[in-house]
Design a protein around this motif. Structure first.
Motif, PDB file in Angstrom:
ATOM      1  N   ALA A  78      41.355  18.930  83.023  1.00  0.00           N
ATOM      2  CA  ALA A  78      41.715  20.330  82.795  1.00  0.00           C
ATOM      3  C   ALA A  78      42.926  20.430  81.881  1.00  0.00           C
ATOM      4  O   ALA A  78      43.711  19.479  81.764  1.00  0.00           O
ATOM      5  CB  ALA A  78      42.018  21.007  84.130  1.00  0.00           C
ATOM      6  N   PRO A  79      43.121  21.575  81.217  1.00  0.00           N
ATOM      7  CA  PRO A  79      44.373  21.772  80.476  1.00  0.00           C
ATOM      8  C   PRO A  79      45.561  21.796  81.438  1.00  0.00           C
ATOM      9  O   PRO A  79      45.395  21.972  82.650  1.00  0.00           O
ATOM     10  CB  PRO A  79      44.177  23.144  79.815  1.00  0.00           C
ATOM     11  N   LEU A  80      46.748  21.645  80.903  1.00  0.00           N
ATOM     12  CA  LEU A  80      47.952  21.798  81.713  1.00  0.00           C
ATOM     13  C   LEU A  80      47.917  23.154  82.421  1.00  0.00           C
ATOM     14  O   LEU A  80      47.385  24.136  81.897  1.00  0.00           O
ATOM     15  CB  LEU A  80      49.194  21.726  80.839  1.00  0.00           C
ATOM     16  N   LEU A  81      48.510  23.216  83.592  1.00  0.00           N
ATOM     17  CA  LEU A  81      48.537  24.479  84.332  1.00  0.00           C
ATOM     18  C   LEU A  81      49.250  25.567  83.535  1.00  0.00           C
ATOM     19  O   LEU A  81      48.876  26.746  83.609  1.00  0.00           O
ATOM     20  CB  LEU A  81      49.220  24.269  85.684  1.00  0.00           C
ATOM     21  N   GLU A  82      50.249  25.201  82.755  1.00  0.00           N
ATOM     22  CA  GLU A  82      50.950  26.187  81.925  1.00  0.00           C
ATOM     23  C   GLU A  82      50.002  26.811  80.907  1.00  0.00           C
ATOM     24  O   GLU A  82      50.085  28.017  80.631  1.00  0.00           O
ATOM     25  CB  GLU A  82      52.125  25.515  81.210  1.00  0.00           C
ATOM     26  N   VAL A  83      49.100  26.008  80.357  1.00  0.00           N
ATOM     27  CA  VAL A  83      48.120  26.516  79.399  1.00  0.00           C
ATOM     28  C   VAL A  83      47.176  27.503  80.088  1.00  0.00           C
ATOM     29  O   VAL A  83      46.866  28.583  79.560  1.00  0.00           O
ATOM     30  CB  VAL A  83      47.326  25.351  78.778  1.00  0.00           C
ATOM     31  N   GLN A  84      46.725  27.148  81.256  1.00  0.00           N
ATOM     32  CA  GLN A  84      45.803  28.011  81.994  1.00  0.00           C
ATOM     33  C   GLN A  84      46.448  29.340  82.376  1.00  0.00           C
ATOM     34  O   GLN A  84      45.797  30.387  82.351  1.00  0.00           O
ATOM     35  CB  GLN A  84      45.316  27.286  83.246  1.00  0.00           C
ATOM     36  N   LEU A  96      54.919  29.933  90.536  1.00  0.00           N
ATOM     37  CA  LEU A  96      54.220  28.666  90.754  1.00  0.00           C
ATOM     38  C   LEU A  96      55.088  27.454  90.425  1.00  0.00           C
ATOM     39  O   LEU A  96      54.635  26.318  90.550  1.00  0.00           O
ATOM     40  CB  LEU A  96      52.937  28.624  89.916  1.00  0.00           C
ATOM     41  N   ARG A  97      56.327  27.698  89.998  1.00  0.00           N
ATOM     42  CA  ARG A  97      57.282  26.632  89.664  1.00  0.00           C
ATOM     43  C   ARG A  97      56.768  25.741  88.527  1.00  0.00           C
ATOM     44  O   ARG A  97      56.880  24.534  88.555  1.00  0.00           O
ATOM     45  CB  ARG A  97      57.632  25.806  90.893  1.00  0.00           C
ATOM     46  N   LEU A  98      56.219  26.406  87.517  1.00  0.00           N
ATOM     47  CA  LEU A  98      55.766  25.715  86.317  1.00  0.00           C
ATOM     48  C   LEU A  98      56.864  25.783  85.253  1.00  0.00           C
ATOM     49  O   LEU A  98      57.908  26.391  85.454  1.00  0.00           O
ATOM     50  CB  LEU A  98      54.471  26.352  85.803  1.00  0.00           C
ATOM     51  N   ASN A  99      56.623  25.152  84.113  1.00  0.00           N
ATOM     52  CA  ASN A  99      57.621  25.082  83.057  1.00  0.00           C
ATOM     53  C   ASN A  99      57.574  26.367  82.225  1.00  0.00           C
ATOM     54  O   ASN A  99      56.690  26.557  81.387  1.00  0.00           O
ATOM     55  CB  ASN A  99      57.368  23.863  82.174  1.00  0.00           C
ATOM     56  N   GLU A 100      58.546  27.255  82.455  1.00  0.00           N
ATOM     57  CA  GLU A 100      58.553  28.548  81.781  1.00  0.00           C
ATOM     58  C   GLU A 100      58.799  28.429  80.277  1.00  0.00           C
ATOM     59  O   GLU A 100      58.315  29.256  79.499  1.00  0.00           O
ATOM     60  CB  GLU A 100      59.598  29.470  82.400  1.00  0.00           C
ATOM     61  N   ASP A 101      59.571  27.435  79.859  1.00  0.00           N
ATOM     62  CA  ASP A 101      59.800  27.258  78.421  1.00  0.00           C
ATOM     63  C   ASP A 101      58.502  26.903  77.710  1.00  0.00           C
ATOM     64  O   ASP A 101      58.210  27.431  76.626  1.00  0.00           O
ATOM     65  CB  ASP A 101      60.841  26.175  78.176  1.00  0.00           C
ATOM     66  N   LEU A 102      57.715  26.028  78.300  1.00  0.00           N
ATOM     67  CA  LEU A 102      56.419  25.676  77.712  1.00  0.00           C
ATOM     68  C   LEU A 102      55.492  26.879  77.739  1.00  0.00           C
ATOM     69  O   LEU A 102      54.781  27.157  76.760  1.00  0.00           O
ATOM     70  CB  LEU A 102      55.801  24.504  78.486  1.00  0.00           C
ATOM     71  N   ILE A 103      55.483  27.613  78.835  1.00  0.00           N
ATOM     72  CA  ILE A 103      54.643  28.804  78.941  1.00  0.00           C
ATOM     73  C   ILE A 103      54.995  29.803  77.848  1.00  0.00           C
ATOM     74  O   ILE A 103      54.108  30.363  77.183  1.00  0.00           O
ATOM     75  CB  ILE A 103      54.803  29.440  80.340  1.00  0.00           C
ATOM     76  N   GLU A 104      56.283  30.029  77.647  1.00  0.00           N
ATOM     77  CA  GLU A 104      56.678  31.005  76.637  1.00  0.00           C
ATOM     78  C   GLU A 104      56.291  30.548  75.231  1.00  0.00           C
ATOM     79  O   GLU A 104      55.818  31.348  74.416  1.00  0.00           O
ATOM     80  CB  GLU A 104      58.179  31.259  76.707  1.00  0.00           C
ATOM     81  N   ALA A 105      56.468  29.282  74.931  1.00  0.00           N
ATOM     82  CA  ALA A 105      56.063  28.772  73.616  1.00  0.00           C
ATOM     83  C   ALA A 105      54.569  28.960  73.399  1.00  0.00           C
ATOM     84  O   ALA A 105      54.124  29.412  72.339  1.00  0.00           O
ATOM     85  CB  ALA A 105      56.442  27.298  73.491  1.00  0.00           C
ATOM     86  N   LEU A 106      53.775  28.623  74.403  1.00  0.00           N
ATOM     87  CA  LEU A 106      52.319  28.788  74.308  1.00  0.00           C
ATOM     88  C   LEU A 106      51.940  30.249  74.131  1.00  0.00           C
ATOM     89  O   LEU A 106      51.041  30.590  73.345  1.00  0.00           O
ATOM     90  CB  LEU A 106      51.655  28.220  75.560  1.00  0.00           C
ATOM     91  N   ALA A 107      52.601  31.134  74.876  1.00  0.00           N
ATOM     92  CA  ALA A 107      52.275  32.559  74.800  1.00  0.00           C
ATOM     93  C   ALA A 107      52.640  33.137  73.441  1.00  0.00           C
ATOM     94  O   ALA A 107      51.874  33.915  72.859  1.00  0.00           O
ATOM     95  CB  ALA A 107      52.998  33.316  75.911  1.00  0.00           C
ATOM     96  N   SER A 118      56.370  19.242  91.079  1.00  0.00           N
ATOM     97  CA  SER A 118      55.981  17.943  90.510  1.00  0.00           C
ATOM     98  C   SER A 118      54.827  18.103  89.527  1.00  0.00           C
ATOM     99  O   SER A 118      54.732  17.372  88.532  1.00  0.00           O
ATOM    100  CB  SER A 118      55.569  16.984  91.636  1.00  0.00           C
ATOM    101  N   TYR A 119      53.935  19.081  89.789  1.00  0.00           N
ATOM    102  CA  TYR A 119      52.727  19.250  88.974  1.00  0.00           C
ATOM    103  C   TYR A 119      52.984  20.023  87.684  1.00  0.00           C
ATOM    104  O   TYR A 119      52.087  20.201  86.868  1.00  0.00           O
ATOM    105  CB  TYR A 119      51.630  19.951  89.784  1.00  0.00           C
ATOM    106  N   ALA A 120      54.214  20.536  87.512  1.00  0.00           N
ATOM    107  CA  ALA A 120      54.575  21.202  86.260  1.00  0.00           C
ATOM    108  C   ALA A 120      54.740  20.165  85.149  1.00  0.00           C
ATOM    109  O   ALA A 120      54.925  18.969  85.408  1.00  0.00           O
ATOM    110  CB  ALA A 120      55.862  21.994  86.446  1.00  0.00           C
ATOM    111  N   MET A 121      54.693  20.634  83.913  1.00  0.00           N
ATOM    112  CA  MET A 121      54.930  19.751  82.776  1.00  0.00           C
ATOM    113  C   MET A 121      56.433  19.611  82.568  1.00  0.00           C
ATOM    114  O   MET A 121      57.106  20.565  82.193  1.00  0.00           O
ATOM    115  CB  MET A 121      54.270  20.323  81.516  1.00  0.00           C
ATOM    116  N   HIS A 122      56.972  18.429  82.823  1.00  0.00           N
ATOM    117  CA  HIS A 122      58.401  18.178  82.675  1.00  0.00           C
ATOM    118  C   HIS A 122      58.707  17.690  81.251  1.00  0.00           C
ATOM    119  O   HIS A 122      57.946  16.908  80.674  1.00  0.00           O
ATOM    120  CB  HIS A 122      58.856  17.134  83.691  1.00  0.00           C
ATOM    121  N   SER A 123      59.821  18.149  80.735  1.00  0.00           N
ATOM    122  CA  SER A 123      60.191  17.801  79.362  1.00  0.00           C
ATOM    123  C   SER A 123      60.285  16.292  79.146  1.00  0.00           C
ATOM    124  O   SER A 123      59.906  15.779  78.085  1.00  0.00           O
ATOM    125  CB  SER A 123      61.538  18.447  79.000  1.00  0.00           C
TER     126      SER A 123
END
Length: 380
Positions: A180-186, A94-105, A18-23
């Motif tokens: 705080a920033p989104l968990l994906e950002v952190q 951590l069940r976060l949004n991997e697509d967002l993580i990859e874009a950020l990375a 639930s705490y992940a960033m959903h599209s």
């Protein structure tokens, strides 16, 4: 599309916490676009970054070591892929949004100038009268202004979440907000640090700037070597170096997850916005953070300040200073696009942005042409 093919946002409901960033909760884009039939917004962001010219130029930008020292070591591009890999691993657990993580990375280093951190330091000094230079801020300039992918507007038109994540990186040295920033950002920030600590060791040992015996004096490295010895026994030197890199990454990722899984699972049921507003931050435990600080001090003293690197940086910095000074005095030598940009941001910043987008080799070539030829320099 066939109605039986689920949209990415539907799949997220079953995969993400639930705490992940959903599209479906994205704030969208500056220039509205219709949704894609089978790609979510963060997948589209990832692809836009992957295909932009600034991303490709990372292949020609040094991470720490220059091309004059061989071709084994990391470039900004290979480092970026390694960060994305580590960050996606953490994000999946951590069940976060991997697509967002990859874009950020993939975006996190596209604003780096030529010649590594030396290039950033020199450009910051050259541009001090215009507010200085930050590679994190320049990444935003690239994706919002300098890249030309659409007819109607400048930039890549990335989602608000990717832009906000990079903005958080650009402002990370300012006092922390309660939000705080989104968990994906952190997670991407954490993966960046994990990657360069381990991989700078790999490159330095391979180049002969350090030995594993010297590194073994650092407690975190010594712990990794003990673990390798327990697993494999008496590895030959050629296999010991990659094993050490793998073990250092694994130690860091494992510690990060072990420390944060209980903290982050306690947030299950809350939305990404709610955990941000509560200020939830993922981090290392204090004892491990202390070990990493000791390792990074050792790397600073013995790699980043190595005499072979210092001479290369001195020469590169001199070329950057000469380029910037001459082009500010002679803005007519700038490519047309940057002559036009100078009218809106001023010549000091326009020249700095032109130089910052260069690869190491392109910078050397333009420096040579500036002082030996006539007419405008080439655009990148």
């Amino acid at each position: 599309m066939n109605d039986s093919v689920p949209h990415p946002s539907d799949r997220e409901d079953g995969l993400l916490a639930s705490y992940a960033m959903h599209s479906n909760d994205s704030l969208g884009r500056k220039h509205p676009e219709s949704t894609h039939a089978y790609r979510g917004p963060f997948q589209r962001d990832r692809d836009r970054i992957l295909h932009c010219s600034a991303f490709r130029r990372l292949a020609g930008k040094m991470q720490v070591f220059t091309g004059d020292m061989g071709d084994y070591h990391r470039t900004r591009l290979t480092h970026t892929f390694e960060v994305a890999s580590i960050a996606r691993t953490i994000g999946r657990v951590l069940r976060l949004n991997e697509d967002l993580i990859e874009a950020l990375a993939l975006m996190h280093d596209i604003g780096h100038p030529p010649y590594g951190h030396c290039g950033e330091d020199v450009l910051h000094d050259c541009m001090r009268q215009a507010g200085g230079f930050s590679h994190n801020q320049f990444a935003l300039t690239i994706v919002e202004d300098l890249e030309q992918r659409f007819n109607r507007f400048s930039g890549l038109n990335l989602s608000a979440e990717v832009l906000a994540g990079q903005t958080a990186r650009a402002n990370k040295h300012q006092p922390a907000n309660v939000t705080a920033p989104l968990l994906e950002v952190q997670v991407v920030d954490a993966a960046d640090s994990m990657a360069y600590d381990a991989h700078d060791i790999d490159d330095a040992v391979q180049l002969g700037l350090l030995t594993i015996e010297e590194l073994a004096r650092v407690p975190l490295v010594e712990r990794a070597l003990r673990s390798i010895e327990a697993k494999y026994r008496n590895l030959p030197p050629k296999q010991l170096r990659p094993a050490l890199v793998h073990e250092l990454v694994d130690l860091q990722v494992s510690n990060f997850l072990e420390f944060n899984i209980p903290r982050i699972h306690a947030a299950q049921g809350k939305t990404a916005t709610e955990v941000r507003e509560e200020g939830l931050r993922v981090e290392e435990d204090e004892s491990f953070r202390s070990e990493r600080r000791e390792l990074e001090k050792f790397l600073f003293d013995n790699i980043y300040r190595h005499s072979r690197l210092l001479e290369i940086r001195r020469s590169a910095g001199q070329r950057l200073e000469q380029l910037h000074s001459r082009l500010v005095d002679q803005p007519d030598r700038l490519p047309l696009r940057f002559r036009q940009r100078a009218s809106s941001v001023g010549p000091i910043r326009a020249v700095g942005e032109y130089i910052a987008g260069m690869t190491d080799r392109f910078c050397d070539l333009q420096h040579e042409y500036l002082f030996s030829g006539a007419g405008p320099l080439a655009d990148w």
